[in-house]
Design an enzyme around this catalytic site. Sequence first.
Site: not given
Ligand code: SAH
Ligand code: SF4
Length: 410
Positions: A118, A131, A138, A142, A145, A198-199, A230, A252-254, A329, A372
């Site tokens: 997508e 985006c 991936c 996480c 995600c 994806g990463e 990212s 993606s610190f979190h 989200n 996201c």
């Molecule tokens: N794999 C890479 C890039 C894709 S994710 C990464 O993790 O950085 C892009 C962004 O969306 C990241 O910051 C991820 O943490 C965030 N993200 C993933 N799932 C989400 C969700 N359910 N709600 C909000 N942000 C989310």
């Molecule tokens: Fe992969 Fe990024 Fe999702 Fe983590 S947040 S599972 S690295 S796409």
Amino acid sequence: MTEPTAPIAPDTLALPRRDADTGTRVNLVGLTRDALREVLIAAGTPEKQAKMRVGQLWQWIYQKGLRDFAAMTNLSKAYRAMLAEHFEIRVPELVTRQVSADGTRKYLVRIAGGHEVEIVYIPEEDRGTLCVSSQVGCTLTCSFCHTGTQKLVRNLSAGEIVGQIMLARDDLDDWVRAGEGMGERPRLVSNIVLMGMGEPLYNFDAVRDAMKIAMDGEGISLSRRRITLSTSGVVPEIARAGEEIGCMLAISFHATTDAVRDKLVPINRRWNIEALLEALRAYPKLSNSERITFEYIMLDGVNDTDEDARRLVRLIGGIPAKINLIPFNEWPGAPYKRSKPERIRAFANIIYKAGYASPIRTPRGEDIMAACGQLKSATERARKSRARIEAEAGLGELRIGGYATGAGGE
Ligand code: SAH
Ligand code: SF4
């Protein structure tokens, strides 16, 4: 560093990247300057002309959006015929396009092997951000995600990554038209973020080659500053990204403790917060980028206390940074809830008072599951309904429309 308690990428089938051939012709999309030069010479282009031909072809392909060699009027008829015999200009196939009430567009595209990814286009007043995805699914997992719950993973080729940009520009009519100069009309796709599925740093070479084309003055021609990669924190590749790509970086610190980050972003068990911050301190010097974006997802009761905010400020001290707060989200079956708006505001305030920009990201395209981290479910649902309808009606192909998601809350 502690030993992982669970595999970081359980049960995942990683397939090698593969650019399928539709025939015997080589797809020119995604080839680096050097690779393109080589195939042109192999097809009979005199070596002395090859460099110039690369520039001419790139302008037709990446600035004007041409797919047909016959229309490349600054090349001789014989040369155009030679190109058409050996090569093609191919982008991923559009399966569905959904447009949200807020103008966000989501494209589901099919790539070689029948896989789907997508792409999301987010129009704003002063920019249009695309985006793009770097992998099908991936390998990381996480816990917040949805993409990370997808089993099947394949790296995209450089052509499939650049092809996503080209496909969106087709849909938006965002190419330089005949008789028009570069930059005469505002660009609709003005910014690229590698924040789809994806990463990106686990598909380094393809991402690098694609972004080089995106940044090249004869390619897509976007400034380095308008491209953001990212990553969840693939530490050994961060310095390389600075040296070989040089775009803006988002992390993606979190979480602000290893205990919490281990759970949210399991790659933290391999490279922890300290190792990550060390790599980030060196990045701006390597890439000339101004600031690193720290993405911080707001999860109710998990990582959203005032103490977390203060710890975050302490941790990133000395790094030129901005902090992007992302309200979680939700997706069907997600194990978390979005933090309350007043909690997010209090958190943002602490960061802001410490001197950092702390924008709260507005979820976009929630009605089409384009926000996201939601990017898996739509594909799966589409697949499910397609399979079901095919079974019922014996249909070969199907286009789906928009559907409500029930996601997101407010
Ligand atoms: N794999 C890479 C890039 C894709 S994710 C990464 O993790 O950085 C892009 C962004 O969306 C990241 O910051 C991820 O943490 C965030 N993200 C993933 N799932 C989400 C969700 N359910 N709600 C909000 N942000 C989310
Ligand atoms: Fe992969 Fe990024 Fe999702 Fe983590 S947040 S599972 S690295 S796409």
